[in-house]
Design a protein around this motif. Sequence first.
Motif, PDB file in Angstrom:
ATOM      1  N   LEU A 135       0.818  -1.210   0.000  1.00  0.00           N
ATOM      2  CA  LEU A 135       0.000   0.000   0.000  1.00  0.00           C
ATOM      3  C   LEU A 135       0.851   1.260   0.000  1.00  0.00           C
TER       4      LEU A 135
ATOM      5  N   ILE B  30      -2.668   2.704   9.693  1.00  0.00           N
ATOM      6  CA  ILE B  30      -2.795   1.243   9.679  1.00  0.00           C
ATOM      7  C   ILE B  30      -2.370   0.655  11.016  1.00  0.00           C
TER       8      ILE B  30
ATOM      9  N   THR C 128      -1.063 -10.455   8.293  1.00  0.00           N
ATOM     10  CA  THR C 128      -0.660  -9.551   7.212  1.00  0.00           C
ATOM     11  C   THR C 128      -0.061  -8.229   7.691  1.00  0.00           C
ATOM     12  N   VAL C 129      -0.688  -7.585   8.665  1.00  0.00           N
ATOM     13  CA  VAL C 129      -0.323  -6.211   9.014  1.00  0.00           C
ATOM     14  C   VAL C 129       1.070  -6.071   9.646  1.00  0.00           C
TER      15      VAL C 129
ATOM     16  N   HIS D 146       0.978  -6.117  -4.193  1.00  0.00           N
ATOM     17  CA  HIS D 146       0.009  -6.281  -3.112  1.00  0.00           C
ATOM     18  C   HIS D 146       0.741  -6.056  -1.793  1.00  0.00           C
TER      19      HIS D 146
ATOM     20  N   MET E 166      -6.000  -4.253  -3.838  1.00  0.00           N
ATOM     21  CA  MET E 166      -5.497  -3.841  -2.532  1.00  0.00           C
ATOM     22  C   MET E 166      -6.585  -3.174  -1.695  1.00  0.00           C
ATOM     23  N   ILE E 167      -7.460  -2.404  -2.335  1.00  0.00           N
ATOM     24  CA  ILE E 167      -8.544  -1.743  -1.595  1.00  0.00           C
ATOM     25  C   ILE E 167      -9.510  -2.780  -1.035  1.00  0.00           C
TER      26      ILE E 167
ATOM     27  N   SER F  61      -8.942  -6.023  -0.549  1.00  0.00           N
ATOM     28  CA  SER F  61      -8.236  -6.828   0.463  1.00  0.00           C
ATOM     29  C   SER F  61      -8.091  -6.057   1.767  1.00  0.00           C
ATOM     30  N   PHE F  62      -7.898  -4.750   1.666  1.00  0.00           N
ATOM     31  CA  PHE F  62      -7.821  -3.898   2.853  1.00  0.00           C
ATOM     32  C   PHE F  62      -9.114  -3.997   3.659  1.00  0.00           C
TER      33      PHE F  62
ATOM     34  N   THR G 215      -9.230  -7.776   5.268  1.00  0.00           N
ATOM     35  CA  THR G 215      -8.110  -8.191   6.122  1.00  0.00           C
ATOM     36  C   THR G 215      -7.820  -7.204   7.247  1.00  0.00           C
ATOM     37  N   ILE G 216      -8.153  -5.941   7.060  1.00  0.00           N
ATOM     38  CA  ILE G 216      -7.846  -4.924   8.071  1.00  0.00           C
ATOM     39  C   ILE G 216      -9.119  -4.269   8.617  1.00  0.00           C
TER      40      ILE G 216
END
Length: 312
Positions: free
Chosen positions: A17, A31, A77-78, A176, A272-273, A275-276, A279-280
Amino acid sequence: MWMANKTLSGEFYLMGLFSQSSHPGLLCFLIFSMFLMAVSGNIILVLLIHINSSLHTPMYFFINQLSLMDLIYITVTVPKMLVNQLTNMKTISVLGCGTQMYFYLMIGGAEYCLLAAMSYDRYVAICHPLRYSVLMNHKVCLLLASGCWFVGSFDGFMLTSITMTFPFCRSREIRHFFCEVPALLKLSCSDTSLYEIFMYLCCVLMLLIPVTIILGSYYCIILTIHRMNSVEGQKKAFATCSSHITVVSLFYGAGIYSYMLPISYHTPGKDMIVSFVYTILTPVLNPVIYSLRNKDVTRALNKMLRAEKAPC
């Protein structure tokens, strides 16, 4: 497993990102803040359900499982993404990439099934309240939860094993912020079309069965609520389902985009958006949805806070 492939020596590079942002420092802080919110929120929810005896019911048993899954989901992931940004590195080892892929696939598959189990729990509670304690006893809840974890583990092992055996010779740059299957397939120099069809069918099956259970459960729930004479009873029934519907909409919407739309519809930015979101953002929102909109949880939280403030 994937380590047997000779093409998998070396490392991958997670472009992530931050490479797309004009203010990477600010994005990193946001994040990190969301990560802390997700971890603390889900841990508090797990502790509340464990400590407070009034929350020892099937509904909160499944919410507890959801919080555990969200904790694993975001920690897979983070942290790696933040460490790479802070150390000015973008690398991830092949073993790390495969491990990351396995866990997010496992938790994703398990959560799809868990949301279906939660809808069935609400169906039994509203449509068969007198038989609820029998139909949703502790043994049944354990079997349903164990089944969700097993299905997720099988899905993760199967897709990870196949994905990581492809030769990756075009590039090592993953567009990614984590090792997601569609992003890795774009790096393969072999024909992945057959595997993409197989993965599509698997994902359709993984989504279709839980969605069918969810839709069927809510169809029966709506009919039961419609027949209720008490307005208060109708409001209470809708309130117990609204949180679940919100979570289902967020999680399934992102999953359908990621794994059911053909790769030609995907772009690195969109991927990515989306998945964001799952996942987040979803692990951050789930404890908020299930606490702020739930009187039992807020009551238990207030009780715990009062107990901590009370003098010894």
